[in-house]
Write a protein that holds these residues in place. Sequence first.
Motif, PDB file in Angstrom:
ATOM      1  N   TYR A   1      -2.897   6.318   6.542  1.00  0.00           N
ATOM      2  CA  TYR A   1      -2.877   7.735   6.903  1.00  0.00           C
ATOM      3  C   TYR A   1      -4.288   8.314   6.901  1.00  0.00           C
ATOM      4  CZ  TYR A   1       2.205   7.609   6.377  1.00  0.00           C
ATOM      5  OH  TYR A   1       3.534   7.315   6.512  1.00  0.00           O
TER       6      TYR A   1
ATOM      7  N   GLU B   1      -5.439   7.561  10.328  1.00  0.00           N
ATOM      8  CA  GLU B   1      -4.775   8.419  11.312  1.00  0.00           C
ATOM      9  C   GLU B   1      -5.300   9.854  11.260  1.00  0.00           C
ATOM     10  OE1 GLU B   1      -0.543   7.986  12.330  1.00  0.00           O
ATOM     11  OE2 GLU B   1      -0.423   6.646  10.599  1.00  0.00           O
TER      12      GLU B   1
ATOM     13  N   VAL C   1       1.630  12.488  12.509  1.00  0.00           N
ATOM     14  CA  VAL C   1       1.224  11.113  12.233  1.00  0.00           C
ATOM     15  C   VAL C   1       2.355  10.174  12.628  1.00  0.00           C
ATOM     16  CG1 VAL C   1      -0.414  11.702  10.405  1.00  0.00           C
ATOM     17  CG2 VAL C   1       1.985  11.250   9.813  1.00  0.00           C
ATOM     18  N   SER C   2       2.064   8.897  12.689  1.00  0.00           N
ATOM     19  CA  SER C   2       2.968   7.911  13.271  1.00  0.00           C
ATOM     20  C   SER C   2       4.313   7.800  12.567  1.00  0.00           C
ATOM     21  CB  SER C   2       2.292   6.534  13.268  1.00  0.00           C
ATOM     22  OG  SER C   2       1.999   6.138  11.929  1.00  0.00           O
TER      23      SER C   2
ATOM     24  N   SER D   1      -0.242  10.547  16.518  1.00  0.00           N
ATOM     25  CA  SER D   1      -1.154   9.417  16.355  1.00  0.00           C
ATOM     26  C   SER D   1      -0.312   8.155  16.203  1.00  0.00           C
ATOM     27  CB  SER D   1      -2.068   9.619  15.139  1.00  0.00           C
ATOM     28  OG  SER D   1      -1.320   9.798  13.951  1.00  0.00           O
ATOM     29  N   GLN D   2      -0.766   7.065  16.792  1.00  0.00           N
ATOM     30  CA  GLN D   2      -0.013   5.809  16.781  1.00  0.00           C
ATOM     31  C   GLN D   2      -0.830   4.697  16.138  1.00  0.00           C
ATOM     32  OE1 GLN D   2       2.978   6.169  17.661  1.00  0.00           O
ATOM     33  NE2 GLN D   2       3.095   7.744  19.245  1.00  0.00           N
ATOM     34  N   VAL D   3      -0.132   3.800  15.435  1.00  0.00           N
ATOM     35  CA  VAL D   3      -0.812   2.667  14.800  1.00  0.00           C
ATOM     36  C   VAL D   3      -0.374   1.336  15.424  1.00  0.00           C
ATOM     37  CG1 VAL D   3      -1.163   3.889  12.625  1.00  0.00           C
ATOM     38  CG2 VAL D   3       0.935   2.560  12.962  1.00  0.00           C
TER      39      VAL D   3
ATOM     40  N   VAL E   1      -5.716   2.818  15.668  1.00  0.00           N
ATOM     41  CA  VAL E   1      -5.133   4.159  15.823  1.00  0.00           C
ATOM     42  C   VAL E   1      -5.468   4.651  17.228  1.00  0.00           C
ATOM     43  CG1 VAL E   1      -5.068   6.557  15.034  1.00  0.00           C
ATOM     44  CG2 VAL E   1      -5.443   4.722  13.379  1.00  0.00           C
TER      45      VAL E   1
END
Length: 372
Positions: free
Chosen positions: A147, A150, A250-251, A272-274, A359
Amino acid sequence: MKYRNLLAFATASIIATAAPLASFAQDIVLGQSAALTGPAQELGKEMQLGAKVYFDAINAAGGIRGKKIVLKTLDDGYEPPRAEANTKQFVDDGEVLALFGYVGTPTSAASIPVATKAKVPFFGAFTGAELLRNPPNRYVFNVRASYFDETEAIVRQMTQGGITKIAVFYQNDSYGQAGLAGVERALTRRNLQVAAKATVERNSTDVAAALATMLAAKPEVVIMISAYSSCAEFIKQAKAKQLVAQFVNVSFVGTRALAKALGPAADGVMISQVMPPPTANKFPIIAEYQKAMKAAGAADMSYTSLEGYIAAKVLVEALRRGGDASREALVKALEGLRVDLGGFIAAFAADNHNASKFVEMTVLNKNGEVRY
């Protein structure tokens, strides 16, 4: 329909399973605690599904040196006491090689002490919380970015456009606190402070007080650290009351679940993507994932099921390198693992149990579709 049937079968098979230890002697048994019911159930079901699709494909091809991979999933409803009880059950049964794909920060926080005491590897949890990363834990391995990664990416993109008034809407537990800490850390680096803070309780959609706080503060951006149900409710009510702000998640929110819950209100919402995009064919790992999902009758692709699939694939690489022999052998195999999956690189070391820092930012349109 096939997708629903697959999930129903997976859940029913777990509930019905009460086999003695001896029956799993030739299998590689993994324990997973995740939300299969309650407001966060789509996250748990999708994480389970993606992993199961990959493990089933490996089993169909002969398994690991003839051993089948058995993923045993217990429902925790996204509640820490239930996750802790599930973990104790896995540990006490004595048959699990590792704990895999837990979903959530508070549930992981309650479970890791149990796993660590028993020296059971805790692998690939669906959370980016720092408590799984620092202080380092010999038995905890993370596939996804943190996190902190992110929120740094989010704050960087927002402030590069000249935005300074950034607020945080967060879940009132260890997950929300982890995300808030990441935002504060990123803002401090830029000599900024959080403009307003508002909370929501876990497994609740009562956002009235939080919305009142944000309407009074009038932030330019609201960074959201909560589950999809509460985030969707906040966004819909905020837009209805004409709060003009950029909403950024966040993701962990679960892109597919959030878009579904938002409906037309999804337009312009950022996440946001991981993981790489699950619907784009530009990476070999995505083409492989899509083919496997379709073969399993799961037509709906998502970031969450992709994460389950990728986490399963990384773990299998370690099992193939001798990690199936014992828990300690798995730890050692993971610590020496670096693998390029074709669009996603996972690399561990003895002093680094965090496989990725990937990210990227995405935006939803009014149809809930993701723009990269």
